[in-house]
Motif scaffolding. Structure first.
Motif, PDB file in Angstrom:
ATOM      1  N   ARG A 275      66.739  -7.103   5.235  1.00 63.77           N
ATOM      2  CA  ARG A 275      66.156  -8.446   5.311  1.00 63.77           C
ATOM      3  C   ARG A 275      66.533  -9.134   6.629  1.00 63.77           C
ATOM      4  N   ALA A 278      64.454  -7.507   9.332  1.00 60.45           N
ATOM      5  CA  ALA A 278      63.023  -7.822   9.194  1.00 60.45           C
ATOM      6  C   ALA A 278      62.718  -9.169   9.839  1.00 60.45           C
ATOM      7  N   ARG A 279      63.669 -10.091   9.760  1.00 63.16           N
ATOM      8  CA  ARG A 279      63.463 -11.400  10.396  1.00 63.16           C
ATOM      9  C   ARG A 279      63.502 -11.304  11.918  1.00 63.16           C
ATOM     10  N   GLN A 281      62.248  -8.661  13.556  1.00 62.38           N
ATOM     11  CA  GLN A 281      61.163  -7.760  13.973  1.00 62.38           C
ATOM     12  C   GLN A 281      60.161  -8.482  14.862  1.00 62.38           C
ATOM     13  N   ARG A 283      56.759  -9.668  16.293  1.00 66.54           N
ATOM     14  CA  ARG A 283      55.463  -9.912  15.642  1.00 66.54           C
ATOM     15  C   ARG A 283      54.357 -10.237  16.639  1.00 66.54           C
ATOM     16  N   GLY A 290      55.911  -4.828  15.738  1.00 62.10           N
ATOM     17  CA  GLY A 290      56.543  -4.078  14.656  1.00 62.10           C
ATOM     18  C   GLY A 290      57.864  -3.462  15.021  1.00 62.10           C
ATOM     19  N   ILE A 292      61.816  -3.221  16.035  1.00 63.57           N
ATOM     20  CA  ILE A 292      63.069  -3.951  15.869  1.00 63.57           C
ATOM     21  C   ILE A 292      63.825  -3.816  17.181  1.00 63.57           C
ATOM     22  N   THR A 313      63.983   1.016  14.602  1.00 65.02           N
ATOM     23  CA  THR A 313      62.639   0.879  14.044  1.00 65.02           C
ATOM     24  C   THR A 313      62.289   2.069  13.167  1.00 65.02           C
ATOM     25  N   ALA A 339      57.469  -5.217   6.273  1.00 62.34           N
ATOM     26  CA  ALA A 339      58.225  -4.940   7.499  1.00 62.34           C
ATOM     27  C   ALA A 339      58.277  -3.444   7.764  1.00 62.34           C
ATOM     28  N   ARG A 342      55.028  -2.355   9.242  1.00 62.83           N
ATOM     29  CA  ARG A 342      54.925  -2.684  10.659  1.00 62.83           C
ATOM     30  C   ARG A 342      55.692  -1.673  11.514  1.00 62.83           C
ATOM     31  N   CYS A 343      56.854  -1.219  11.021  1.00 66.16           N
ATOM     32  CA  CYS A 343      57.600  -0.176  11.744  1.00 66.16           C
ATOM     33  C   CYS A 343      56.767   1.101  11.860  1.00 66.16           C
TER      34      CYS A 343
END
Length: 639
Positions: A275, A278-279, A281, A283, A290, A292, A313, A339, A342-343
């Motif tokens: 989590r 994911a914040r 990541q 965008r 996507g 990290i 990622t 998330a 997106r990776c």
């Protein structure tokens, strides 16, 4: 002697006195609150006779002195100092003299309020002037202020000398104590994330024929708890800092890798880490959508630095997929699935119309381990998408099959001794032929449903050849795997990626070799790391020198290694639990066991693990037979 309970940290020399030299001191959030704390009793510094870690967050020093007359060889006062990472130190004097002792005690204090990075680079600056404050002293500077308070309050407090004084009268057999508390101004007692009743890591235990296993698992779990941090904006989410003292913040790739190896202790750490990342990541539309983000990392003498963001990622969907197998609740999986998608979308975009994934993007070399990470992410990601009713799994599997075919043809260097995998391909197609520990990632294929290992980039014959190479003296130092083979150009036993033993990679090799059936090779590496752990007090550093083990020798510490380190502590969990070969599939209600049949450490029992968020215990006999002794209701033992 490093004590950690992040964001608190205290670094001490074995003599126990904080002298202000080097890195010594109490820290909070990377700032040194106290650099000097020198104790004198009856005008003398006590003689330290023992210094040992009491736990991950505390150290105990025992010293003696002779305080009464007539003179003789025996001390009659024991001075005990217990120092904690939360900023407290307790000093206790115990007398065995035959008559009452009048003992003057003084503590000299000072600080520079410097940042850890400035101290490490030699730019800390001078000590600050002190003021008398409450029952102690206070220092202020441009960066903030800190104070030391004492209980009982001192009889004298001299700001100009930074000195607190007491005078105790101790009866025969009696004792006296002083407690010092170091705080930033206005701050209360430190509340470390890993020292609460609701911590995310289970208190697993090991018992069995080899007592070193129990000590290693216990110490490693303590170290993991000491490195836990909370996301300030989302305090329910915890993740691991990379290590102390140098890397007390979030390193995405290391945090994900450690959370994955620690899955036998529960899925809550994995969930909090996922989590948090994911914040972070990316965008924004574009080729990095996507991803990290992560910093560059040295790759040794033969390749340019790689991007840890690439590794992070690719690890994100893998950790989510495997956490789900270990029992991450479905609603949490669903929250994190976008998330992960997106990776996986970033992976397909980064590969484009080609077959391989460069690192870094764009135009970087095609690293062997990057292809292994990408292949595993595609297969476990596809499995995750299918299980959650999302599209895209078929395309990922198709690309993974293309990658497998191409890799087996284009990444293997044939030779009279059986050949080896190439470390990388350059952008112009040239193979980079050196042998290093990064190749172990080819063995880490990941876990699918029903306890099945995902297929890897190597076929069975080439997996066997890699096993033989890793077991050779060129790679196995006797203490673990060297980062670079001892016969390769640029080998340096202290090199971060050029010959030092990295515990994380050795643990991956042990688990991968054991899972693929190469138990003899896995067992030799396991015994080597276990022996090394004993010389480090069972607190493994992230790396140590790759010098060859000889009779009576000990591994050489690396001067820049973090200790404790998240990946090393989590690697110990993987090493111990891999003996039982636990392969859960909680969504299907099963758990399979694939123990190491040769039982290299004899009988071992693991209790207090967590599968399906419930206690799980397993015993492996000396014959290599595994028996589940405790498990969640309804969880069936698979084949």
């Amino acid at each position: 002697m490093i004590c950690v309970a992040l964001p608190g940290l205290v670094i001490s020399a074995e003599h126990g006195q904080l002298t202000g030299r080097g890195l010594e001191g109490f820290y909070r959030a990377g700032r040194r609150l106290l650099s000097r704390c020198r104790l004198r009793v009856a005008g003398r510094e006590p003689l330290v006779v023992q210094a040992r870690m009491a736990a991950a967050d505390s150290v105990r020093f025992v010293a003696t002195l002779r305080a009464s007359s007539p003179a003789g060889p025996d001390p009659d006062v024991v001075v005990e100092r217990t120092r904690h990472a939360d900023g407290t130190e307790r000093i206790t004097l115990r007398s065995s003299a035959p008559r009452p002792l009048r003992l003057p005690v003084e503590v000299a204090l000072g600080t520079d309020l410097a940042e850890l990075g400035a101290i490490a680079s030699g730019a800390a600056g001078p000590e600050l002037s002190a003021d008398v404050h409450a029952s102690g002293l206070r220092w202020s500077g441009p960066a903030g202020s800190s104070s030391v308070t004492a209980d009982p309050p001192p009889a004298d407090a001299l700001a100009s000398a930074g000195l607190l004084r007491w005078e105790f009268v101790i009866p025969p057999g009696g004792s006296a104590s002083v407690e010092l508390r170091v705080r930033p101004d206005g701050a209360g007692r430190l509340r470390a994330a890993g020292h609460t009743a609701t911590g995310p890591l289970a208190a697993a235990r090991a018992t069995g024929d080899d007592p070193a296993v129990a000590a290693l698992l216990r110490t490693s779990i303590e170290d993991l708890r000491s490195l836990l941090l909370r996301d300030p904006a989302h305090p329910a989410d915890t993740h691991l800092a990379a290590g102390a003292p140098w890397r007390c913040g979030l390193a995405p790739a290391e945090a994900l890798a450690a959370a994955r190896m620690a899955l036998p202790l529960g899925t809550r750490l994995a969930a909090g880490t996922l989590r948090t990342l994911a914040r972070a990541q990316l965008r924004d539309p574009g080729p990095r959508f996507g991803m990290i983000p992560g910093p560059r990392r040295d790759a040794g003498p033969h390749l340019p630095p790689g991007c840890t963001g690439t590794e992070a990622t690719l690890l994100f969907p893998v950790l989510l997929a495997e956490a789900r197998r270990w029992g991450l609740p479905e609603h949490e999986t669903e929250q994190l699935l976008p998330a992960a998608e997106r990776c996986l979308a970033w992976l397909r975009t980064a590969v484009g119309q080609g077959t391989y994934l460069p690192d870094p993007q764009p135009g970087g070399p095609l690293r062997c381990e990057t292809q292994a990470h990408a292949h595993r992410a595609a297969l476990l990601g596809a499995d995750l998408l299918d299980a959650c009713g999302r599209p895209g799994g078929a395309a990922l599997r198709e690309w993974a099959e293309e990658l497998r075919t191409a890799f087996r043809e284009e990444f293997w260097i044939d030779g009279p001794a059986g050949g080896r995998p190439a470390a990388a391909r350059t952008p112009d197609g040239r193979l980079v032929p050196y042998l290093g520990a990064a190749a172990v990632h080819l063995l880490d294929t990941g876990l699918l449903g029903g306890g099945t290992r995902a297929p890897g980039l190597l076929d069975k014959a080439r997996t066997g050849q890699l096993a033989r190479l890793l077991a050779s003296p060129v790679m196995d130092s006797g203490w673990g795997l060297r980062g670079l083979g001892a016969e390769e150009a640029g080998y340096n036993p202290f090199g971060h990626r050029a010959g030092a033993v990295r515990v994380h990679e050795t643990a991956i090799a042990v688990a991968g070799l054991g899972g693929a059936g190469y138990e003899k090779e896995a067992s030799a590496l396991l015994r080597g790391v276990l022996a090394a752990a004993g010389t480090f007090g069972h607190r493994l550093p992230e790396m140590y020198a790759g010098e060859q083990r000889t009779e009576g020798s000990a591994p050489l510490p690396h001067p820049a290694a973090c200790r404790p380190a998240a990946t090393a502590a989590a690697a110990a969990v993987l090493l111990v639990t891999s003996l039982a070969g636990i392969r859960p599939d909680v969504p299907s209600g099963t758990v399979a066991l694939r123990p190491v049949r040769s039982a290299p450490l004899g009988e071992i029992a693991l209790t207090g693990l967590r599968v399906a968020e419930a206690p799980f215990s397993v015993r492996v006999s000396r014959l290599g037979l595994a028996l589940v002794e405790e498990a969640a209701d309804g969880l069936q033992l698979g084949g």
